[in-house]
Design a protein around this motif. Structure first.
Motif, PDB file in Angstrom:
ATOM      1  N   VAL A 156      15.085  33.649  10.966  1.00  0.00           N
ATOM      2  CA  VAL A 156      15.721  35.228   9.530  1.00  0.00           C
ATOM      3  C   VAL A 156      15.285  34.712   8.702  1.00  0.00           C
ATOM      4  O   VAL A 156      15.582  32.989   8.271  1.00  0.00           O
ATOM      5  N   ALA A 157      15.396  34.787   7.276  1.00  0.00           N
ATOM      6  CA  ALA A 157      14.866  34.232   5.792  1.00  0.00           C
ATOM      7  C   ALA A 157      15.791  35.624   4.558  1.00  0.00           C
ATOM      8  O   ALA A 157      15.377  36.667   5.180  1.00  0.00           O
ATOM      9  N   THR A 158      16.278  34.597   3.562  1.00  0.00           N
ATOM     10  CA  THR A 158      15.688  35.090   2.938  1.00  0.00           C
ATOM     11  C   THR A 158      14.633  35.120   1.846  1.00  0.00           C
ATOM     12  O   THR A 158      14.165  33.754   1.957  1.00  0.00           O
ATOM     13  N   PHE A 159      14.833  35.918   0.724  1.00  0.00           N
ATOM     14  CA  PHE A 159      13.910  35.855  -0.064  1.00  0.00           C
ATOM     15  C   PHE A 159      14.221  36.035  -1.578  1.00  0.00           C
ATOM     16  O   PHE A 159      15.366  36.919  -1.607  1.00  0.00           O
ATOM     17  N   PHE A 160      13.550  35.643  -2.643  1.00  0.00           N
ATOM     18  CA  PHE A 160      13.174  35.921  -3.813  1.00  0.00           C
ATOM     19  C   PHE A 160      12.256  35.542  -4.646  1.00  0.00           C
ATOM     20  O   PHE A 160      11.241  34.957  -4.531  1.00  0.00           O
ATOM     21  N   ASN A 161      11.432  36.519  -5.053  1.00  0.00           N
ATOM     22  CA  ASN A 161      10.409  36.893  -5.905  1.00  0.00           C
ATOM     23  C   ASN A 161      10.625  37.151  -7.712  1.00  0.00           C
ATOM     24  O   ASN A 161      10.758  38.746  -8.075  1.00  0.00           O
ATOM     25  N   PRO A 162      10.413  36.734  -8.038  1.00  0.00           N
ATOM     26  CA  PRO A 162      10.617  36.249  -9.401  1.00  0.00           C
ATOM     27  C   PRO A 162       9.567  37.803 -10.222  1.00  0.00           C
ATOM     28  O   PRO A 162       7.934  37.622  -9.327  1.00  0.00           O
ATOM     29  N   ILE A 163       9.329  38.950 -10.914  1.00  0.00           N
ATOM     30  CA  ILE A 163       8.722  39.793 -10.835  1.00  0.00           C
ATOM     31  C   ILE A 163       7.582  39.494 -12.908  1.00  0.00           C
ATOM     32  O   ILE A 163       9.111  39.615 -13.384  1.00  0.00           O
ATOM     33  N   ILE A 164       6.367  39.282 -12.504  1.00  0.00           N
ATOM     34  CA  ILE A 164       6.369  38.944 -14.314  1.00  0.00           C
ATOM     35  C   ILE A 164       5.987  40.655 -14.863  1.00  0.00           C
ATOM     36  O   ILE A 164       5.271  41.522 -14.837  1.00  0.00           O
ATOM     37  N   GLY A 165       7.682  40.909 -16.093  1.00  0.00           N
ATOM     38  CA  GLY A 165       6.829  42.098 -16.668  1.00  0.00           C
ATOM     39  C   GLY A 165       7.998  42.942 -16.654  1.00  0.00           C
ATOM     40  O   GLY A 165       8.939  42.424 -16.814  1.00  0.00           O
ATOM     41  N   LYS A 182       2.787  35.799   7.529  1.00  0.00           N
ATOM     42  CA  LYS A 182       3.558  37.048   7.051  1.00  0.00           C
ATOM     43  C   LYS A 182       4.997  36.490   7.067  1.00  0.00           C
ATOM     44  O   LYS A 182       5.264  35.842   8.026  1.00  0.00           O
ATOM     45  N   GLY A 183       4.916  37.687   6.839  1.00  0.00           N
ATOM     46  CA  GLY A 183       6.795  37.569   6.061  1.00  0.00           C
ATOM     47  C   GLY A 183       7.022  36.994   4.917  1.00  0.00           C
ATOM     48  O   GLY A 183       6.555  36.189   4.639  1.00  0.00           O
ATOM     49  N   PRO A 184       7.960  37.196   5.040  1.00  0.00           N
ATOM     50  CA  PRO A 184       8.901  36.225   3.527  1.00  0.00           C
ATOM     51  C   PRO A 184       8.490  34.517   3.131  1.00  0.00           C
ATOM     52  O   PRO A 184       8.762  33.916   4.411  1.00  0.00           O
ATOM     53  N   ALA A 185       7.775  34.030   2.432  1.00  0.00           N
ATOM     54  CA  ALA A 185       7.633  32.853   2.252  1.00  0.00           C
ATOM     55  C   ALA A 185       7.993  31.710   0.700  1.00  0.00           C
ATOM     56  O   ALA A 185       7.735  30.909   0.393  1.00  0.00           O
ATOM     57  N   SER A 186       9.185  33.035   0.346  1.00  0.00           N
ATOM     58  CA  SER A 186       9.451  31.895  -0.596  1.00  0.00           C
ATOM     59  C   SER A 186      10.735  30.751  -1.159  1.00  0.00           C
ATOM     60  O   SER A 186      10.729  29.269  -1.841  1.00  0.00           O
ATOM     61  N   VAL A 187      11.512  30.681   0.452  1.00  0.00           N
ATOM     62  CA  VAL A 187      11.531  28.929   1.092  1.00  0.00           C
ATOM     63  C   VAL A 187      11.000  28.258   0.706  1.00  0.00           C
ATOM     64  O   VAL A 187      11.063  27.191   0.216  1.00  0.00           O
ATOM     65  N   LEU A 188       9.383  28.421   0.677  1.00  0.00           N
ATOM     66  CA  LEU A 188       8.504  27.535   0.847  1.00  0.00           C
ATOM     67  C   LEU A 188       7.653  27.450  -1.320  1.00  0.00           C
ATOM     68  O   LEU A 188       7.086  26.126  -1.705  1.00  0.00           O
ATOM     69  N   TYR A 189       7.424  28.360  -0.990  1.00  0.00           N
ATOM     70  CA  TYR A 189       6.135  28.988  -1.960  1.00  0.00           C
ATOM     71  C   TYR A 189       7.174  28.861  -3.560  1.00  0.00           C
ATOM     72  O   TYR A 189       6.459  29.815  -4.485  1.00  0.00           O
ATOM     73  N   GLY A 190       8.388  29.616  -3.543  1.00  0.00           N
ATOM     74  CA  GLY A 190       8.986  29.879  -4.505  1.00  0.00           C
ATOM     75  C   GLY A 190       9.022  31.428  -5.095  1.00  0.00           C
ATOM     76  O   GLY A 190       8.866  31.629  -6.265  1.00  0.00           O
ATOM     77  N   GLY A 191       8.644  31.826  -4.519  1.00  0.00           N
ATOM     78  CA  GLY A 191       8.387  33.620  -5.431  1.00  0.00           C
ATOM     79  C   GLY A 191       7.248  33.748  -4.739  1.00  0.00           C
ATOM     80  O   GLY A 191       6.210  33.125  -4.146  1.00  0.00           O
ATOM     81  N   SER A 192       6.866  34.904  -3.612  1.00  0.00           N
ATOM     82  CA  SER A 192       6.063  35.208  -2.582  1.00  0.00           C
ATOM     83  C   SER A 192       6.398  36.956  -2.565  1.00  0.00           C
ATOM     84  O   SER A 192       7.494  37.009  -2.356  1.00  0.00           O
TER      85      SER A 192
END
Length: 738
Positions: free
Chosen positions: A522-531, A174-184
């Protein structure tokens, strides 16, 4: 224009220095005596004195990706990319094992998640070709899908379908995972973990059927090939009629895998899968609010009503993937993990679906004749190294990695011209009328390339303190080629953009000797959107942050895990349907989700287990170009859910030896059907039942979902697009092993 946060060169230098220096740091040799399992590779021993009492005990025979008995997983990799107990991950985690999946008779992944805290599954009913789920209020169907730790990237109709019979377990973070998986997806991710060779003899065959005429046969066999290799073959064929009018289909998959272990410290596994779906769509969705949630002048639309045309309707999916996973423990006690997967899918589809009532005949539904031809390709790699060092009485479990992703979606979408498709009566439908063929309005080839470097340090000190620190930096390049369409026959354009972003996470926990572990992160996230939007411009990546705190309790006197979590997640640059073009999207300003989750899983006795979950949150639009929507709640997702499931099997001390009884209750709260929050979808409570009988090498099981056959609407995307929840479904299966 590319966004620059920090200098990538500096990060690469720091990570390179750290990776090179790691083997020369004094590694605590006692770490070599800690029990580590790599799906068959085990190094035994004792943990350093700086670790907590739970570390000093050898871990279970299960690793963070292994199948496990009961409902409580001893370890997981989803929250740290290293195998640790779920109680030590500074975010809420849910793990669904084979026993749970089988007990509920789940035919799809979203069905298996229907008792999971924070997850709203099957928002559009029993859609047979897609696993739909929202986590903490955010759609995770495409941006939160993972398989064996690697993202299953998807956009539009270029996605991939995974059958739960091919899985050993399902892990949810649950919650942001981009710090491990690079966008989610910022609400969380779902990691489906494939069945893989165990080196033990396995012979399992099962067959089942439901009351509507769908039947299946599943095979799961495995064994050793030699002293250092093993295989596993999982396959399933399913077909027959569905619940709604003229719904039918065939689906099947075959998934061979092989593992090679040439030495005690090296394991190499190849995982493959080929899946084929050939179906006609079911009905019960894309229905207007009036007629599904509330009565129309003619009453309610029948749940079995299908708006499509039996002679035109089709869904054909052919997909396959091949990948590997390698784990190697070096002499310096460093663990190297490398994985990669290539995926390819071809999906062709045509369906006629409703779009409100006909303005000239309000007793009939207007229809859209839609089709698409999509090819999707994905290639993902992840390479990482981890090891433990002790400095100044502090144990550091260090992890460094590099991940690459490539995704391509080549699609043509088409629709018949508006007004040329005959409407249909939901009361007295007439099929086979002359329809015009769809014409293309989108011909696009989208590609995304991504590289990310990441690092993690799990610090343990002071008898029970656990500090987790993560950092990641990603580079993303997206391109789009637009070809000719019916409306733009000479079109031939291309555009490209680049994005760069850092993300991070910091967590603090304290593990008490009694199994209680309070935590905060505490986490920040980044999720590139295809489209792209209607103008052809690329979407900005989603960004945001989350605060979470809570406690996890793994009692010493029982195999159980209880989690209470409070979270506050802010998501920016949210894509939504363009109000001026239903086939395009725009980016909504900002949405906030904050709330509380409780989940408990316990193996009370050898023959008794239960799960319980409660989710309550406040989902709110905090920024929007339409000021009237600020403060409103997005559609689809209910803000309250609760569930419980209990399973008991009589043992040899009673005359009912072998009989098992299970029952579950699911409650879905109210949701909204329109952006203005004027139309409400009512709450519903559903009951599920399971009866079984098992002997040493065979068994039979009977499941009924929605026992009292409640007619309800699962969710509405808009006032013109509501979906019925699944009607009562009874199914029986017989299993044997030898």
């Amino acid at each position: 224009m590319p966004r620059k946060i920090v200098r990538p060169g500096l990060i690469l230098v720091l990570l390179s220095v750290a990776t090179i220096a790691l083997p020369f740091v004094t590694v605590d040799r006692a770490f070599a005596q800690q029990s580590i399992e790599l799906d068959g590779i085990i190094i035994q021993g004792q943990a350093p004195n700086t670790t907590s009492s739970s570390e000093a005990t050898p871990q279970s025979s299960s690793s963070g990706t292994s199948e496990f008995n009961g409902v409580v997983a001893p370890a997981s990799e989803i929250g740290a990319k290293t195998s640790i107990p779920p109680s030590l991950i500074p975010q809420a985690v849910s793990i669904i094992g084979q026993e749970e999946i089988a007990a509920r008779g789940a035919r799809k992944i979203d069905e298996a998640l229907s008792y999971t805290a924070g997850v709203f599954a099957q928002p559009f009913g029993s859609d047979s070709d897609t696993n739909w789920y929202y986590i903490r209020g955010f759609d995770a169907t495409q941006t939160g899908d993972y398989l064996d730790g690697l993202q299953v990237q998807a956009f539009a109709f270029g996605d991939f379908f995974i059958d739960p019979f091919s899985l050993g377990r399902i892990d949810v973070l649950k919650g942001p995972a981009s710090v491990l998986y690079g966008g989610s997806n910022p609400g969380g991710i779902v990691n489906a973990i494939s069945k893989r060779p165990t080196g033990r003899r396995l012979r399992h065959l099962e067959a089942g059927a439901d009351e509507y005429g769908t039947a299946y046969v599943g095979l799961d066999v495995g064994d050793r090939l030699s002293a250092f290799s093993a295989y596993r073959l999982t396959a399933k064929i399913e077909g027959g009629d569905g619940y709604t009018n003229f719904e039918d289909g065939f689906r099947g998959f075959v998934a061979p895998s092989i593992s090679v272990r040439p030495s005690s410290n090296f394991l190499f596994t190849v995982l493959t899968n080929y899946t084929h779906l050939d179906e006609r769509h079911g009905g019960g969705d894309f229905l207007p609010y009036v007629g599904s949630v509330t009565a129309a002048p003619f009453g309610f639309i029948d749940r079995q009503f299908n708006t499509s045309e039996p002679d035109l309707d089709r869904y054909d999916r052919r997909q396959g993937h091949i990948g590997y996973e390698a784990k190697y423990i070096a002499a310096s006690n460093l663990l190297f993990t490398s994985s990669a997967r290539f995926m390819r899918a071809s999906v062709k589809e045509q369906q006629l679906f409703a779009f409100g009532y006909d303005t000239t005949n309000t007793d009939e539904l207007s229809r859209i004749n839609f089709s698409h031809d999509t090819d999707a390709t994905s290639f993902t790699t992840d390479n990482r190294v981890e090891g433990t060092v002790v400095t100044a009485g502090i144990s550091h479990k260090l992890l460094f990695g590099v991940e690459t992703k490539y995704y391509r979606n080549d699609e043509i979408q088409a629709s018949a011209l508006f007004g040329t498709t005959p409407s249909i009566s939901p009361v007295n439908p007439i099929y086979g009328l002359i329809t015009t063929s769809p014409v293309s309005y989108l011909n696009q080839d989208l590609r995304q390339r991504q590289v990310g470097v990441y690092a993690q340090d799990q610090l343990r000190f002071g008898g029970g303190f656990i500090v987790t620190v993560n950092g990641r930096y990603d580079w993303v390049r997206v391109t789009a080629d637009n070809g000719p369409t019916f409306f733009a026959p000479t079109q031939n354009t291309s555009n490209e953009d680049q994005f760069r972003e850092a993300s991070g996470r910091a967590g603090l926990a304290y593990e008490f000797a009694n199994g209680l572990t309070p935590y905060a992160s505490v986490a920040t996230f980044f999720n590139p959107i295809i489209g792209t939007d209607a103008a052809g411009d690329f979407f900005k990546p989603e960004t945001g942050h989350q605060f979470e705190f809570g406690m996890k309790y793994a009692p010493k006197f029982m195999d159980a895990l209880f989690t209470l979590s409070f979270f506050d997640t802010t998501r920016e640059n949210v894509p939504v349907t363009d109000p001026t073009n239903i086939f395009a999207q725009v980016q909504r300003g900002e949405v906030n989700s904050r709330g509380v989750e409780f989940e408990g899983k316990a193996q009370v006795m050898r023959n008794l287990w239960f799960t319980a979950a409660v989710t309550g949150f406040d989902l709110e639009i905090t920024k929007d170009s339409n000021a009237a929507l600020v403060g409103k709640r997005p559609t689809i997702v209910p803000e309250f859910q609760a569930s419980a499931f209990v399973n008991y099997e009589f043992d040899e001390t009673t005359v009912l030896d072998g009989i098992s009884i299970g029952a579950g209750v699911r409650h879905r709260g109210k949701s909204f059907a329109d952006a203005e929050n004027t139309l409400e979808v009512p709450e519903v409570t559903l009951v599920d039942l399971k009866l079984g009988y098992n002997q040493e090498n065979w068994g039979v099981q009977f499941n009924v979902s929605n026992l009292f056959d409640k007619r309800y609407v699962a969710a509405c995307q808009t006032a013109l697009s509501c979906s019925y929840g699944e009607a009562r479904r009874a199914q029986v299966k017989v299993t044997t092993k030898w």
